[in-house]
Scaffold this motif. Structure first.
Motif, mmCIF file in Angstrom:
data_model
loop_
_atom_site.group_PDB
_atom_site.id
_atom_site.type_symbol
_atom_site.label_atom_id
_atom_site.label_comp_id
_atom_site.label_asym_id
_atom_site.label_seq_id
_atom_site.Cartn_x
_atom_site.Cartn_y
_atom_site.Cartn_z
ATOM 1 N N GLU A 77 108.712 -33.699 78.679
ATOM 2 C CA GLU A 77 109.454 -35.507 78.356
ATOM 3 C C GLU A 77 110.913 -35.244 78.137
ATOM 4 O OE1 GLU A 77 105.819 -37.870 78.710
ATOM 5 O OE2 GLU A 77 105.379 -37.610 76.797
ATOM 6 N N GLY A 115 91.478 -41.062 71.337
ATOM 7 C CA GLY A 115 92.731 -40.837 71.078
ATOM 8 C C GLY A 115 93.017 -40.450 72.467
ATOM 9 N N VAL A 116 92.262 -40.182 73.381
ATOM 10 C CA VAL A 116 91.896 -38.988 74.424
ATOM 11 C C VAL A 116 92.585 -39.814 75.791
ATOM 12 C CG1 VAL A 116 90.887 -37.676 73.590
ATOM 13 C CG2 VAL A 116 89.848 -39.659 74.961
ATOM 14 N N GLY A 117 93.018 -41.247 75.839
ATOM 15 C CA GLY A 117 93.164 -41.517 77.154
ATOM 16 C C GLY A 117 92.633 -42.379 77.801
ATOM 17 N N LYS A 118 91.702 -42.746 77.334
ATOM 18 C CA LYS A 118 90.130 -44.208 77.802
ATOM 19 C C LYS A 118 90.888 -45.206 78.392
ATOM 20 C CE LYS A 118 88.047 -43.957 73.740
ATOM 21 N NZ LYS A 118 88.744 -42.451 73.272
HETATM 22 N N1 LIG Z 1 101.078 -37.496 78.813
HETATM 23 C C1 LIG Z 1 100.117 -38.091 78.987
HETATM 24 N N2 LIG Z 1 99.725 -39.316 78.185
HETATM 25 C C2 LIG Z 1 98.975 -39.818 78.319
HETATM 26 C C3 LIG Z 1 98.360 -39.808 79.529
HETATM 27 N N3 LIG Z 1 96.406 -40.637 79.296
HETATM 28 C C4 LIG Z 1 96.832 -41.197 78.287
HETATM 29 N N4 LIG Z 1 98.619 -41.087 77.698
HETATM 30 C C5 LIG Z 1 98.893 -41.745 76.326
HETATM 31 O O1 LIG Z 1 97.742 -41.288 75.494
HETATM 32 C C6 LIG Z 1 97.817 -42.005 74.359
HETATM 33 C C7 LIG Z 1 96.405 -42.470 73.987
HETATM 34 O O2 LIG Z 1 95.743 -43.046 75.045
HETATM 35 P P1 LIG Z 1 95.240 -44.421 74.535
HETATM 36 O O3 LIG Z 1 94.972 -44.859 76.763
HETATM 37 O O4 LIG Z 1 95.194 -45.292 73.705
HETATM 38 O O5 LIG Z 1 93.689 -43.288 74.427
HETATM 39 P P2 LIG Z 1 91.603 -43.902 73.905
HETATM 40 O O6 LIG Z 1 90.808 -43.224 74.545
HETATM 41 O O7 LIG Z 1 91.990 -45.738 74.262
HETATM 42 O O8 LIG Z 1 92.525 -44.061 72.620
HETATM 43 P P3 LIG Z 1 91.411 -44.754 71.274
HETATM 44 O O9 LIG Z 1 91.179 -46.054 72.265
HETATM 45 O O10 LIG Z 1 92.568 -44.975 70.119
HETATM 46 O O11 LIG Z 1 90.194 -44.288 71.247
HETATM 47 C C8 LIG Z 1 98.766 -43.322 75.051
HETATM 48 O O12 LIG Z 1 100.019 -43.107 74.467
HETATM 49 C C9 LIG Z 1 98.643 -43.025 76.555
HETATM 50 O O13 LIG Z 1 99.904 -43.041 76.877
HETATM 51 C C10 LIG Z 1 98.818 -38.593 80.518
HETATM 52 O O14 LIG Z 1 97.796 -38.738 82.051
HETATM 53 N N5 LIG Z 1 99.304 -37.916 80.161
#
Ligand SMILES: Nc1nc2c(ncn2[C@@H]2O[C@H](COP(=O)(O)OP(=O)(O)OP(=O)(O)O)[C@@H](O)[C@H]2O)c(=O)[nH]1
Ligand SMILES: Nc1nc2c(ncn2[C@@H]2O[C@H](COP(=O)(O)OP(=O)(O)OP(=O)(O)O)[C@@H](O)[C@H]2O)c(=O)[nH]1
Ligand SMILES: [K+]
Ligand SMILES: [Mg+2]
Ligand SMILES: [Mg+2]
Lengths: 294, 277
Positions: A195, B92-95
């Motif tokens: 990025e 933090g995996v991106g859910k």
């Molecule tokens: N580069 C990239 N970043 C991603 C992708 N999916 C999610 N992210 C990033 O990963 C970070 C965490 O994403 P969240 O969607 O908050 O993850 P989560 O699993 O909901 O995290 P928690 O609820 O804290 O467990 C954020 O900065 C997103 O922008 C992807 O496919 N590519």
């Protein structure tokens, strides 16, 4: 201490250590057997393949070349060598200076930077330093609220601009606002090596902060991609240390060793939970036990 | 006729490659076994290349891990509405981001979609999903911070039924599979909400742990399919193989960036080409 780490091992690695008996030199067969088990354990822990190979080569060479010190059994001798070589790649803990400093946290998306910012603030606050955190993440929805809330829990100063889209200017304002603060911690948005806009942004933030310490925050579960990432961050802004997060799961954090070796730094802290107290200075012994699959 | 010796080196080479590409150690071993079983004793024609035969068998072995009759799009089309989907995974995996991406796609495909904030725990989680809702112009059902996540998603389902919505996307807090209380909580969510689909989200940057955590989540709440995020982060993504292998379920989507349109259908053939070459 050494025995403590390696003697508690479970399973086949333990068996291969137990197999080593007698007083004299260690047989080549025994070393091979042991090395195979060490390799298995470390590969499962995401330690880099070449690192593992180099490590076991050194163990073999030393085990076969060096005579056990007087009074030591072959087993004690090899345990010493293994431990010694592991500490060599894991690194000793680092002194964390308790003094005025500006810290910047960087790393991949979701690695745990924001949580770690609050943890660090709590850590330095407890050492008696006036601590503040700046939110330089103007990208992720809710980033401002997340950090602000965490700072509220820790009870440290916080600076952020909810609607801003210009991280550099937020940082400038924040540094001014917090100029009477002894420790200033800058939390940045997650990003990766490809990025390029975000890498450029990070460089600009770093220039503005002129950080005394830049920590790369790494998820314990990270795989082989860590190498490229660590190098990209290091080339862009220079990394001074590594913080491993999420060691409360089953991930072993072996990828952090790659980061440490690529950036020629050390592991400074580890995080082992979502709460701000779940954070410690790095301790090589317990980390080594974990890597070996305890 | 091929015997073990003929293919030993080739197998050991690709196992090494798989591990280098983030396939978990045990999964790589298992694939090695499969290929051995497939090939030992096989008659080969003279001048056939052993390397190529091994490669072909390896491809098939990996493809069979991904094989599944499940088609998300067809499922969404045909299943009785409202369809309730919950997203689970470690921290933090991106859910949440994946939910936002999927919500946009569903919205653009004219499905009436509501989001439910089942993460009542993490600081900023409420604001994060609320902001996504605002940007996408979608309704978000939420309760107070600290409240029962099962109740939030349950409410969203009731809301969807009452207002003829098609899809409920339920977010949950990130949790470690080692945390007994939080795993009990997710079991309760599943019990109370009775979702149509449980989607496991993991990240392509993960190494061996992917196999461990996906297995644990599957055992706890029986997931239906997985999504692999962050494949844009310069990764080889062997975690896809680990996850699919450990859960015996397909990968249905991959996350390719941080924008709403960065959600793509997972293509096993393309993926295997990338990994095996
Ligand atoms: N580069 C990239 N970043 C991603 C992708 N999916 C999610 N992210 C990033 O990963 C970070 C965490 O994403 P969240 O969607 O908050 O993850 P989560 O699993 O909901 O995290 P928690 O609820 O804290 O467990 C954020 O900065 C997103 O922008 C992807 O496919 N590519
Ligand atoms: N179990 C556990 N969870 C953690 C730890 N550190 C952070 N987390 C969780 O991991 C998720 C991501 O943490 P964040 O601090 O938001 O990560 P980030 O690097 O700031 O994420 P971006 O800003 O999107 O790049 C959240 O759910 C945190 O609560 C840890 O040591 N253990
Ligand atoms: K299943
Ligand atoms: Mg953050
Ligand atoms: Mg979330």
């Amino acid at each position: 201490m050494i025995i403590l780490v390696l003697d508690n091992l479970g399973g086949s690695l333990k068996k291969s250590i137990r197999n080593i008996v007698g007083k004299g030199r260690i047989s080549e067969k025994d070393v091979k057997e042991l090395n195979k088990e060490i390799q298995r354990a470390l590969l499962k822990s995401d330690v880099d393949v070449r690192m593992v190979k180099a490590l076991t080569d050194r163990i073999k060479k030393r085990a076969l070349d060096e005579k056990p010190p007087k009074g030591a059994s072959a087993r004690e001798h090899i345990i010493n060598i293994v431990y010694d070589e592991l500490v060599n790649i894991v690194g000793k803990g680092t002194e964390i200076p308790v003094e005025e400093q500006d810290i910047m946290l960087v790393g991949l998306q979701g690695s745990g930077k924001t949580t770690t910012a609050a943890k660090l603030a709590y850590y330095f606050k407890n050492k008696g330093l006036k601590t503040g955190v700046i939110c330089a993440d103007t990208h992720r929805p809710g980033a401002y609220s997340q950090l602000k809330k965490l700072c509220g829990e820790v009870n440290c100063l916080f600076y952020g601009e909810q609607e801003s889209e210009d991280a550099v200017s937020v940082v400038k304002n924040g540094l001014k606002e917090l100029n009477k603060t002894e420790v200033r911690i800058v939390d940045t948005a997650g990003r990766h090596s490809l990025e390029s806009d975000l890498i450029t942004e990070m460089e600009e933030i770093e220039e503005t902060v002129g950080a005394d310490r830049t920590y790369l925050v790494i998820d314990a579960s990270i795989g082989k991609g860590v190498k490229k990432q660590a190098n990209a961050f290091n080339d862009a802004i220079g990394i001074d240390g590594v913080i491993i997060t999420k060691l409360d799961g089953t991930a072993k954090g072996g990828g952090a060793l790659t980061a440490v070796s690529e950036t020629d730094t050390k592991i400074a802290f580890i995080g082992s939970g979502e709460k701000y107290e779940e954070f410690e200075e790095f301790d090589p012994d317990s980390f080594i036990s974990r890597l070996l699959g305890m | 006729i091929l015997d073990e010796k003929d293919i030993e080196d080739a197998i050991s080479d690709f196992k090494f490659d798989l591990i280098e590409n983030d396939v978990a150690f045990d999964v790589a071993e298992k694939i090695g076994e499969d290929v051995k079983e497939d090939l030992v004793g096989r008659e080969i024609k003279w001048r056939e290349d052993v390397g190529e035969i091994v490669n072909e068998s390896l491809r098939n072995s990996i493809l069979s891990i991904f094989e599944s009759p499940f088609q998300f799009k067809t499922y969404i089309e045909e299943k009785e509405k409202p369809i309730v989907i919950i997203f689970v995974g470690t921290n933090g995996v991106g859910k949440t981001t994946t939910i936002a991406k999927m919500a946009k796609w569903l919205r653009d495909t004219d499905y009436k979609t509501v989001l439910a904030n089942g993460d009542t725990f993490r600081a900023g989680a409420m604001e994060q999903i609320t902001k996504h809702g605002e940007k996408l112009n979608l309704k978000v059902i939420k309760h107070q911070e600290g409240s029962d996540p099962a109740a939030v998603i349950y409410d969203a389902v009731e809301f969807a039924k009452a207002n003829e919505y098609d899809i409920v996307l339920g977010d949950t807090a990130g949790r470690m599979h080692t945390d007994v209380n939080l795993m009990d909580q997710i079991k309760k969510i599943k019990r109370v909400v009775d979702p149509d689909l449980v989607l496991f989200v993991d990240e392509a940057v993960a190494g061996s742990d992917a196999v461990e955590r996906s297995r644990e989540f599957n055992e706890a709440i029986d997931i239906d399919a997985s999504i692999l995020t962050k494949i844009d982060a310069d990764v080889s993504g062997g975690a896809a193989i680990s996850v699919s292998y450990a859960t015996n379920n397909p990968i249905i989507f991959v996350g390719t960036g941080q924008n709403y349109d960065d959600l793509k259908k997972f293509d096993p053939e393309w993926f295997v080409d990338e990994i095996v070459g």
